[in-house]
Design a protein around this motif. Structure first.
Motif, PDB file in Angstrom:
ATOM      1  N   ILE A 295       0.849  -1.202   0.000  1.00 44.71           N
ATOM      2  CA  ILE A 295       0.000   0.000   0.000  1.00 44.71           C
ATOM      3  C   ILE A 295       0.880   1.245   0.000  1.00 44.71           C
ATOM      4  N   LEU A 296       1.893   1.209   0.873  1.00 44.65           N
ATOM      5  CA  LEU A 296       2.783   2.375   0.953  1.00 44.65           C
ATOM      6  C   LEU A 296       3.469   2.619  -0.386  1.00 44.65           C
ATOM      7  N   LYS A 297       3.885   1.526  -1.021  1.00 50.07           N
ATOM      8  CA  LYS A 297       4.500   1.689  -2.338  1.00 50.07           C
ATOM      9  C   LYS A 297       3.493   2.275  -3.325  1.00 50.07           C
ATOM     10  N   ALA A 298       2.272   1.749  -3.286  1.00 51.12           N
ATOM     11  CA  ALA A 298       1.250   2.188  -4.242  1.00 51.12           C
ATOM     12  C   ALA A 298       0.942   3.673  -4.090  1.00 51.12           C
ATOM     13  N   VAL A 299       0.899   4.148  -2.849  1.00 53.42           N
ATOM     14  CA  VAL A 299       0.527   5.557  -2.653  1.00 53.42           C
ATOM     15  C   VAL A 299       1.733   6.487  -2.754  1.00 53.42           C
ATOM     16  N   GLY A 300       2.880   5.944  -3.134  1.00 54.58           N
ATOM     17  CA  GLY A 300       3.982   6.831  -3.494  1.00 54.58           C
ATOM     18  C   GLY A 300       5.218   6.803  -2.616  1.00 54.58           C
ATOM     19  N   PHE A 301       5.301   5.865  -1.690  1.00 52.66           N
ATOM     20  CA  PHE A 301       6.532   5.791  -0.895  1.00 52.66           C
ATOM     21  C   PHE A 301       7.589   4.991  -1.657  1.00 52.66           C
ATOM     22  N   PRO A 379       3.367  -3.256  -5.995  1.00 54.39           N
ATOM     23  CA  PRO A 379       2.274  -2.429  -5.440  1.00 54.39           C
ATOM     24  C   PRO A 379       0.936  -2.666  -6.145  1.00 54.39           C
TER      25      PRO A 379
ATOM     26  N   LEU B  61       1.536   3.185 -11.715  1.00 56.79           N
ATOM     27  CA  LEU B  61       2.083   1.982 -11.100  1.00 56.79           C
ATOM     28  C   LEU B  61       2.608   1.011 -12.154  1.00 56.79           C
ATOM     29  N   PRO B  85       7.111   7.225  -8.001  1.00 55.84           N
ATOM     30  CA  PRO B  85       6.545   7.336  -6.640  1.00 55.84           C
ATOM     31  C   PRO B  85       6.155   8.765  -6.277  1.00 55.84           C
ATOM     32  N   ASP B  86       6.961   9.739  -6.709  1.00 56.42           N
ATOM     33  CA  ASP B  86       6.629  11.134  -6.390  1.00 56.42           C
ATOM     34  C   ASP B  86       5.335  11.552  -7.092  1.00 56.42           C
ATOM     35  N   ARG B  88       2.877   9.539  -7.887  1.00 55.67           N
ATOM     36  CA  ARG B  88       1.768   8.874  -7.179  1.00 55.67           C
ATOM     37  C   ARG B  88       1.425   9.605  -5.887  1.00 55.67           C
ATOM     38  N   ARG B  89       2.476  10.026  -5.206  1.00 60.03           N
ATOM     39  CA  ARG B  89       2.247  10.615  -3.888  1.00 60.03           C
ATOM     40  C   ARG B  89       1.670  12.026  -3.983  1.00 60.03           C
ATOM     41  N   PHE B  94      -5.417   7.549  -4.092  1.00 62.28           N
ATOM     42  CA  PHE B  94      -5.979   6.225  -4.375  1.00 62.28           C
ATOM     43  C   PHE B  94      -7.062   5.864  -3.349  1.00 62.28           C
TER      44      PHE B  94
END
Lengths: 385, 281
Positions: A295-301, A379, B61, B85-86, B88-89, B94
């Motif tokens: 989840i953390l990877k998916a949301v951008g970590f 992710p 992703l 990742p940046d 996505r964040r 999501f």
């Protein structure tokens, strides 16, 4: 500390306790083994180091205080020539003969007329020293006198702890009964303890008239010790000489050379135990939270963040285990020798620092495999319900 | 945040092929898709249509085999794992079917966790998270762990989390699938509110016919392509939206009912009166 690492760690208290306990056990084992090694090292070499003897002279083949397989002439023409030579040298402060022999002894308690009770057998390092010079004699007198006369003996305090031998007790050794007139410090060799009699008494008891084990020499402050030793060995090839440091080192090796490989093996095992417990718990915690890491990877970590989470969990586990392990070590070392006299320990700050580094390495390795697993988490999998 | 009808999510000629050679599977086939700020786009289609592939490519992703993907005007197609990742964040929020909250963190912490360092700094981050929780009607649940929240509450926390970095694009994967009708409707209305009032682009992938209610437009994805000529109906048993053509059907009291599969058809046939009224409504 990262929020996720802290929460992950402390939300599963049982697992945390197991993990910290594993590291603490490992730290405890490593600390105790090191403390034991230091304690033995201190005890075994300490007597030779604390003596005022600069040069030990022995017959060829002897090399340490404990085996003491030396036999030198103490009288006769040879002995007199040696004495004259040593007396003639201006760089010698004082010298004397010293008898050392390992033997067994027992404490004797008289219970009535003709009746006596014998105590447990004791391993003794029987030392006959010259009362005039005091060289090779007791390092420090705790109780009583340090100048044993006929059938008198000074015993190390360790004998009191282990066998209850104190002032006015009788110790039977070498076929003679000796009355304890003094208790000394610094003569505990862990496996054996020193008892001191005067040189003439030792010669008589051991039937070593005109013989001795060592000649021990204290040099003047300005003397060239190495030059003196070279002269002795050149002129008398059947003799060997040792400086204080060499003799102490050889004595230590006699006891510890057999122990060190075992210690190293157990140290290695302790390290593996700690590593296995902390590694497994960190690994299972990571696998269990695999979806959350996804989840953390998916949301951008980034992976680096996840690595930090696992590494911090491992480090915190390591630090807690280290603190507990060191704390328990101190408690055990305070009281252990009261129950097991051979449990002679000495905790050195440098060893604590060493174990701290070992714990850090353990934590880093424990985090390595879980971290590799994190890198492979996809992710996209979190989109599956 | 982008203003007006600017394209927030753009896909041009996007194709995604899994595997190669004989085992190659085309999941998306030359897709053209735009989603603008302030609209709710619902993507529907049968299982295996490529919806998840679409969502994961839109969510930075997964990289397409060919074509370009832009988010807020920025081409992310060839961004490596360092840059994605940046994106996505910062640019995407999501919302997942199974909520995907971190179990050891409280609701508030779940929202704060994803904030970028500049947003999370000091009290500002906490205040922002509290504000979002307040918008979601969860003021009383700030310090609750996910295990103590209902499904609807969890999804609202997840929506608050999705908004934490004020992204232009919200991607929701079956957001109502694990919720009962009432909670599902609450979540749908929240998503619409986010699009209309916060001017976000909300793209929802769903089987749930109820979600049509909040959609600005609905697109049908099947066999990796968008189709505009699809007639759909609601399965009266599971409430899924199904394509009429080829679907199992049953006539009852003069009305044709369509089903997602044989199982729903059999359930309906056993007690048609139980479902026919609801379907008619």
């Amino acid at each position: 500390m990262l929020l996720v690492a802290r929460k992950n760690l402390f939300s599963e208290r049982t697992r945390l306790a197991i993990s910290v306990g594993g590291v603490a056990l490992s730290v405890l084992l490593i600390m105790l083994l090191l403390a034991l090694y230091r304690g033995w090292d201190e005890k075994v070499g300490g007597f030779v180091e604390a003596s005022d003897i600069d040069v030990w002279v022995a017959s060829e083949g002897a090399k340490d205080f404990l085996a003491a397989a030396s036999l030198l002439p103490a009288g006769g023409q040879e002995g007199q020539q040696a004495a004259q030579y040593l007396d003639s040298r201006s760089d010698i402060e004082k010298w004397s003969q010293l008898i050392v022999r390992q033997m067994e002894g027992v404490k004797v308690e008289v219970e009535g007329e003709g009746q006596e009770k014998l105590g447990k057998e004791m391993n003794l390092q029987y030392v006959g020293f010259d009362l005039e010079t005091g060289l090779g004699g007791p390092i420090e007198i705790k109780e009583g006198r340090g100048d044993p006369g006929a059938n008198e003996v000074v015993v190390d305090e360790a004998l009191d702890k282990r066998y209850g031998v104190g002032l006015d007790d009788i110790v039977r050794a070498g076929g003679t009964d000796w009355k304890v007139v003094g208790v000394s410090k610094g003569g505990d060799f862990v496996a054996t303890q020193t008892v001191f009699v005067n040189h003439e008494q030792a010669q008589l008891a051991l039937k070593m008239e005109e013989k001795t084990t060592f000649v021990v020499i204290q040099m003047t402050d300005t003397a060239d010790i190495q030059d003196f030793r070279d002269t002795i060995e050149r002129n008398s090839p059947e003799l060997v000489t040792f400086s204080r440091e060499e003799f102490a080192t050889n004595t230590r090796e006699r006891v510890l050379s057999n122990v060190i490989p075992i210690l190293l093996m157990v140290l290695g095992l302790a390290f593996i135990v700690g590593l296995a417990v902390s590694g497994l718990t960190i690994y299972t915690a990571t696998v269990e939270k695999q979806r959350e890491y996804g989840i953390l990877k998916a949301v951008g970590f980034k992976n680096s963040f996840l690595y930090r989470v696992v590494l911090e969990q491992s480090l915190v586990t390591g630090v807690l285990g280290f603190v507990i392990g060191v704390g328990v070590t101190f408690v055990i070392t305070l009281f252990a020798s009261d129950f097991v006299p051979q449990f002679v320990t000495y905790v050195r700050p440098v060893d604590i620092a060493f174990v701290a580094v070992v714990t850090l390495i353990m934590s880093a390795i424990a985090a390595y495999i879980p971290v590799r697993r994190l890198a492979s988490i996809d992710p996209v999998a979190v989109f599956k319900a | 945040m982008s203003e007006g009808n600017s394209v927030i999510l753009g896909m041009n000629g996007v194709t995604k092929i899994y595997g190669d050679g004989d085992s190659a599977t085309v999941a998306l086939d030359n897709i053209e898709f735009n989603a603008n700020a302030g609209e709710v786009v619902v993507i529907m289609g049968p299982s295996g249509a490529g919806k998840t592939t679409f969502l994961t490519i839109a969510g930075a992703l997964l990289q397409p085999t060919s074509g370009t993907v832009t988010i807020s005007g920025e081409d992310i197609t060839n961004m490596g794992e360092k840059g994605l990742p940046d994106v996505r964040r910062e640019k995407i929020g999501f919302v997942f079917q199974s909520f995907n909250l971190l179990e050891s963190l409280t609701a508030l912490e779940n929202v704060m966790l994803v904030m970028t360092p500049d947003r999370a700094r000091g009290e500002a981050g906490k205040n922002r998270a509290k504000e979002l929780m307040s918008i979601m009607g969860l003021n009383h649940r700030l310090h609750s762990l996910p295990k103590n929240l209902s499904g609807g509450e969890k999804q609202r926390v997840a929506i608050a989390r999705a908004l934490a970095n004020n992204p232009d694009l919200i991607l929701a994967d079956e957001p109502t699938a694990n919720l009962d009708a009432k909670r599902g409707r609450e979540v749908m209305l929240l998503l619409r509110q986010i699009a209309y009032e916060m001017h976000k682009t909300v793209v929802i992938v769903s089987h749930d016919h109820r979600i049509r209610e909040v959609a600005s437009r609905i697109v049908w994805l099947e066999d990796g392509t968008f189709r505009s000529d699809v007639e759909t109906a609601k399965d009266p048993v599971c409430s899924r939206v199904v394509e009429v053509a080829g679907a199992p059907q049953v006539e009852h009291i003069g009305v044709l009912f369509y089903f997602c599969g044989e199982q729903c058809q059999k359930i309906f046939q056993a007690t048609p009166e139980k479902f026919s009224d609801a379907a008619a409504s």
